[in-house]
Design a protein around this motif. Structure first.
Motif, PDB file in Angstrom:
ATOM      1  N   ILE A  40       0.927  -1.159   0.410  1.00 36.56           N
ATOM      2  CA  ILE A  40       0.137   0.429  -0.340  1.00 36.56           C
ATOM      3  C   ILE A  40       0.645   1.309  -0.343  1.00 36.56           C
ATOM      4  O   ILE A  40       2.049   1.144   0.538  1.00 36.56           O
ATOM      5  CB  ILE A  40      -0.668  -0.341   1.200  1.00 36.56           C
ATOM      6  CG1 ILE A  40      -1.870  -0.896   1.254  1.00 36.56           C
ATOM      7  CG2 ILE A  40      -1.521   0.975   1.090  1.00 36.56           C
ATOM      8  CD1 ILE A  40      -2.195  -1.470   2.331  1.00 36.56           C
ATOM      9  N   HIS A  41       1.167   2.191  -0.749  1.00 36.98           N
ATOM     10  CA  HIS A  41       1.275   3.438  -0.704  1.00 36.98           C
ATOM     11  C   HIS A  41       0.249   4.311  -1.233  1.00 36.98           C
ATOM     12  O   HIS A  41      -1.084   4.337  -0.767  1.00 36.98           O
ATOM     13  CB  HIS A  41       2.121   3.772  -2.582  1.00 36.98           C
ATOM     14  CG  HIS A  41       3.472   2.513  -2.518  1.00 36.98           C
ATOM     15  ND1 HIS A  41       4.592   3.238  -2.312  1.00 36.98           N
ATOM     16  CD2 HIS A  41       3.116   1.055  -3.341  1.00 36.98           C
ATOM     17  CE1 HIS A  41       4.814   1.695  -3.136  1.00 36.98           C
ATOM     18  NE2 HIS A  41       4.339   1.092  -3.268  1.00 36.98           N
ATOM     19  N   SER A  42       0.499   6.544  -1.391  1.00 36.05           N
ATOM     20  CA  SER A  42      -0.491   6.821  -0.677  1.00 36.05           C
ATOM     21  C   SER A  42       0.241   7.580  -1.549  1.00 36.05           C
ATOM     22  O   SER A  42       1.025   8.645  -1.905  1.00 36.05           O
ATOM     23  CB  SER A  42      -0.883   7.579   0.610  1.00 36.05           C
ATOM     24  OG  SER A  42      -1.369   8.192   0.511  1.00 36.05           O
ATOM     25  N   ARG A  69       4.258  12.488  -3.644  1.00 34.17           N
ATOM     26  CA  ARG A  69       4.901  12.631  -2.525  1.00 34.17           C
ATOM     27  C   ARG A  69       4.058  10.666  -2.324  1.00 34.17           C
ATOM     28  O   ARG A  69       2.711  10.892  -2.844  1.00 34.17           O
ATOM     29  CB  ARG A  69       4.869  13.147  -1.448  1.00 34.17           C
ATOM     30  CG  ARG A  69       5.516  13.963  -1.303  1.00 34.17           C
ATOM     31  CD  ARG A  69       5.791  15.000  -0.231  1.00 34.17           C
ATOM     32  NE  ARG A  69       6.744  16.106  -0.559  1.00 34.17           N
ATOM     33  CZ  ARG A  69       8.620  16.262   0.146  1.00 34.17           C
ATOM     34  NH1 ARG A  69       8.656  14.743   0.365  1.00 34.17           N
ATOM     35  NH2 ARG A  69       9.411  16.496  -0.255  1.00 34.17           N
ATOM     36  N   CYS A  70       4.812  10.525  -1.382  1.00 30.55           N
ATOM     37  CA  CYS A  70       4.503   8.985  -0.722  1.00 30.55           C
ATOM     38  C   CYS A  70       3.651   9.169   0.427  1.00 30.55           C
ATOM     39  O   CYS A  70       4.127   9.562   1.093  1.00 30.55           O
ATOM     40  CB  CYS A  70       5.238   7.800  -1.279  1.00 30.55           C
ATOM     41  SG  CYS A  70       4.093   6.392  -0.697  1.00 30.55           S
ATOM     42  N   ALA A  71       2.643   8.753   0.890  1.00 32.62           N
ATOM     43  CA  ALA A  71       2.610   9.316   1.947  1.00 32.62           C
ATOM     44  C   ALA A  71       1.775   8.325   3.317  1.00 32.62           C
ATOM     45  O   ALA A  71       1.182   8.577   4.320  1.00 32.62           O
ATOM     46  CB  ALA A  71       1.450  10.479   1.837  1.00 32.62           C
ATOM     47  N   GLU A  72       2.371   7.168   1.996  1.00 34.96           N
ATOM     48  CA  GLU A  72       2.135   5.672   3.375  1.00 34.96           C
ATOM     49  C   GLU A  72       3.817   5.140   3.518  1.00 34.96           C
ATOM     50  O   GLU A  72       4.090   4.713   2.630  1.00 34.96           O
ATOM     51  CB  GLU A  72       0.539   4.872   2.748  1.00 34.96           C
ATOM     52  CG  GLU A  72       0.760   3.215   3.825  1.00 34.96           C
ATOM     53  CD  GLU A  72      -0.126   3.824   4.156  1.00 34.96           C
ATOM     54  OE1 GLU A  72      -1.253   4.642   4.599  1.00 34.96           O
ATOM     55  OE2 GLU A  72       0.206   3.849   5.990  1.00 34.96           O
ATOM     56  N   LEU A  73       3.523   4.511   4.518  1.00 32.90           N
ATOM     57  CA  LEU A  73       5.148   4.417   4.793  1.00 32.90           C
ATOM     58  C   LEU A  73       5.234   2.333   3.785  1.00 32.90           C
ATOM     59  O   LEU A  73       4.620   1.621   4.438  1.00 32.90           O
ATOM     60  CB  LEU A  73       5.380   3.598   6.387  1.00 32.90           C
ATOM     61  CG  LEU A  73       5.885   3.235   6.842  1.00 32.90           C
ATOM     62  CD1 LEU A  73       8.054   3.714   6.732  1.00 32.90           C
ATOM     63  CD2 LEU A  73       6.955   2.982   8.339  1.00 32.90           C
ATOM     64  N   CYS A  74       5.559   3.041   3.121  1.00 30.34           N
ATOM     65  CA  CYS A  74       5.783   1.715   2.136  1.00 30.34           C
ATOM     66  C   CYS A  74       7.038   0.799   2.310  1.00 30.34           C
ATOM     67  O   CYS A  74       7.371  -0.417   1.652  1.00 30.34           O
ATOM     68  CB  CYS A  74       5.712   2.109   1.300  1.00 30.34           C
ATOM     69  SG  CYS A  74       6.421   3.541   0.115  1.00 30.34           S
ATOM     70  N   GLY A  75       8.237   1.162   2.990  1.00 29.00           N
ATOM     71  CA  GLY A  75       9.142  -0.010   3.130  1.00 29.00           C
ATOM     72  C   GLY A  75      11.056   0.905   2.899  1.00 29.00           C
ATOM     73  O   GLY A  75      10.928   2.759   3.563  1.00 29.00           O
ATOM     74  N   GLY A 123      12.860   2.775   0.965  1.00 30.70           N
ATOM     75  CA  GLY A 123      12.562   3.465   0.011  1.00 30.70           C
ATOM     76  C   GLY A 123      11.225   4.480   0.626  1.00 30.70           C
ATOM     77  O   GLY A 123      11.329   5.696  -0.873  1.00 30.70           O
ATOM     78  N   HIS A 124      10.694   4.408   1.570  1.00 29.80           N
ATOM     79  CA  HIS A 124       9.104   5.612   1.424  1.00 29.80           C
ATOM     80  C   HIS A 124       9.881   7.127   1.125  1.00 29.80           C
ATOM     81  O   HIS A 124       9.062   7.391   0.471  1.00 29.80           O
ATOM     82  CB  HIS A 124       8.599   5.503   2.901  1.00 29.80           C
ATOM     83  CG  HIS A 124       7.876   6.510   3.093  1.00 29.80           C
ATOM     84  ND1 HIS A 124       6.344   6.539   2.240  1.00 29.80           N
ATOM     85  CD2 HIS A 124       7.613   6.940   4.050  1.00 29.80           C
ATOM     86  CE1 HIS A 124       6.283   7.441   2.759  1.00 29.80           C
ATOM     87  NE2 HIS A 124       6.360   7.606   4.588  1.00 29.80           N
ATOM     88  N   ALA A 125      10.842   7.488   2.262  1.00 28.92           N
ATOM     89  CA  ALA A 125      11.109   8.625   1.714  1.00 28.92           C
ATOM     90  C   ALA A 125      11.439   9.250   0.907  1.00 28.92           C
ATOM     91  O   ALA A 125      11.133  10.529  -0.003  1.00 28.92           O
ATOM     92  CB  ALA A 125      12.335   9.277   2.654  1.00 28.92           C
ATOM     93  N   ALA A 126      11.371   7.849  -0.193  1.00 28.80           N
ATOM     94  CA  ALA A 126      12.267   8.777  -1.341  1.00 28.80           C
ATOM     95  C   ALA A 126      11.378   8.492  -2.738  1.00 28.80           C
ATOM     96  O   ALA A 126      11.347   8.778  -3.709  1.00 28.80           O
ATOM     97  CB  ALA A 126      13.858   7.734  -1.934  1.00 28.80           C
ATOM     98  N   MET A 127      10.171   7.818  -2.165  1.00 23.43           N
ATOM     99  CA  MET A 127       9.305   7.910  -2.602  1.00 23.43           C
ATOM    100  C   MET A 127       8.883   9.002  -3.694  1.00 23.43           C
ATOM    101  O   MET A 127       7.190   9.746  -3.702  1.00 23.43           O
ATOM    102  CB  MET A 127       8.426   7.015  -2.929  1.00 23.43           C
ATOM    103  CG  MET A 127       7.299   6.129  -3.950  1.00 23.43           C
ATOM    104  SD  MET A 127       6.090   5.073  -3.421  1.00 23.43           S
ATOM    105  CE  MET A 127       5.464   4.739  -4.797  1.00 23.43           C
ATOM    106  N   ILE A 128       9.539  10.206  -4.110  1.00 26.00           N
ATOM    107  CA  ILE A 128       8.898  11.232  -4.935  1.00 26.00           C
ATOM    108  C   ILE A 128       9.219  12.138  -6.347  1.00 26.00           C
ATOM    109  O   ILE A 128       9.720  10.962  -6.842  1.00 26.00           O
ATOM    110  CB  ILE A 128      10.083  12.707  -3.960  1.00 26.00           C
ATOM    111  CG1 ILE A 128       9.888  12.374  -2.535  1.00 26.00           C
ATOM    112  CG2 ILE A 128       9.661  13.870  -4.089  1.00 26.00           C
ATOM    113  CD1 ILE A 128      10.868  12.762  -1.014  1.00 26.00           C
TER     114      ILE A 128
HETATM  115 CU1  CUA Z   1       5.402   4.152  -1.053  1.00 28.15          CU
HETATM  116 CU2  CUA Z   1       5.649   5.274   1.051  1.00 28.15          CU
END
Ligand code: CUA
Length: 348
Positions: free
Chosen positions: A169-171, A204-210, A212-217
């Protein structure tokens, strides 16, 4: 109640209502909020301001009553008596239950109307598939047959996003559009927006997904209709910036390696000074043309780079986990562009 008290309460209420109205309509909250770049943003912000106006009034009433009680009923020096016994006050309890109930109901109805309005399906929207995967956003334009890692949209045209995920799940979060929507594996969610401002805004991605979450920009480029069309005509590879005349003849504007590096989202995870990226999810790639040749027996830097792009798990740099880099670049990067990207990286 004494007449004077009633008069004071009425005057205070009127002053507070006027103040709440001013907060809701006159105060500029743009310093507090991201850019307002879609029709949805305008509606959501109006709702935000209304709620802010109500919240300011409630804050003043509650804190004012508290302050008044603290000052008015404080113990006088030398007064050792116990306070008067109080057994409740039905009128007061009914009043302080009814008023909040009415306020909540009004906000609820207003919110519902805003939601119904922003979710209204327009005629002939531009369909864009939003595909989330660890840790990159991919945008597909089914009608044009284009795939991009940067979202391009024409200003003023309704867009229907079809949001999905390839793994967890991503956001999908675009603050400037006031849009935040989960990308859930196994289902496609629709989301309607109409961009209203030309410019570049963060995605951005607003769901902790692993890891690299913070880099999912990535970014959304809202362009004039002409520039958007020019980008579509270029096959969706050229980053067409507002103000440039856009690509005119094929070949004239062949994207350079740094552009490809950014267009395919590599920079979200990898630092490469030449491309101006600073991702830290994967290894830094400065000097890979030199050190890349020493990694795998029998592979020069170019072969090592190509292999790492199309089959990332074949060799994992020490200190980094496998399965973080997307496994499908082989099918996403056209072979000519892959060649250009490889030779660009081999020359770093
Ligand atoms: Cu995709 Cu956080």
């Amino acid at each position: 109640m004494k007449e004077r008290t009633i008069f004071t309460v009425i005057v205070l209420s009127l002053v507070l209502i006027a103040l709440g109205y001013l907060v809701a309509t006159q105060v500029d909250f743009s310093w507090l909020l991201p850019a307002e770049a879609s029709t949805r943003a305008v509606q959501v912000d109006r709702l935000f301001r209304a709620m802010m106006g109500i919240a300011v009034v409630i804050f003043l009433v509650v804190e004012g009553a508290l302050l008044y009680a603290v000052l008015r009923f404080r113990r006088k020096p030398g007064d050792e008596r116990e306070g008067a016994p109080i057994h409740g006050n039905n009128t007061l309890e009914i009043v302080w239950t009814l008023i909040p109930a009415v306020i909540v109901a009004v906000i609820g109805i207003y919110s519902y109307r805003v939601l119904a309005d922003v979710e209204k399906k327009p005629e002939n929207p531009l369909v864009v598939r939003v595909i989330a995967q660890q840790f990159v956003w991919t945008f597909e334009y089914p009608e044009a047959g284009i795939t991009s890692n940067v979202l391009h949209l024409p200003v003023g045209q309704p867009v229907q996003f079809q949001i999905e995920s390839r793994d967890v799940i991503h956001s999908f979060w675009v603050p400037a559009f006031r849009v935040k929507h989960d990308a859930t594996p196994g289902q496609i969610d629709e989301l309607i927006i109409t961009p209203t401002e030309i410019g570049t805004f963060p995605v951005r991605c607003a769901e902790l997904c692993g890891a690299g979450h913070a880099a999912m920009i990535t970014e959304v480029e809202v362009e004039s209709v002409e520039n958007f069309q020019a980008w579509i005509d270029s096959g969706g590879v050229l980053p067409v910036s507002e103000g440039s005349s856009g690509p005119t003849e094929a070949g004239n504007n062949a994207p350079d390696g740094a552009q490809l590096f950014i267009a395919f989202g590599c920079g979200a995870c990898h630092t490469l000074s030449d491309a101006g990226t600073a991702g830290i999810v994967g290894p830094a790639l400065d000097g890979i043309g030199t050190w890349g040749a020493e990694r795998v027996e029998g592979q020069d830097a170019a072969a090592y780079i190509r292999n790492s792009i199309i089959e990332p798990n074949a060799f994992i740099e020490s200190g980094y986990p496998p399965n973080v880099m997307p496994q499908d670049f082989a099918s996403r990067i056209p072979s000519e562009q892959l060649d250009a990207l490889v030779s660009y990286l081999a020359s770093r």
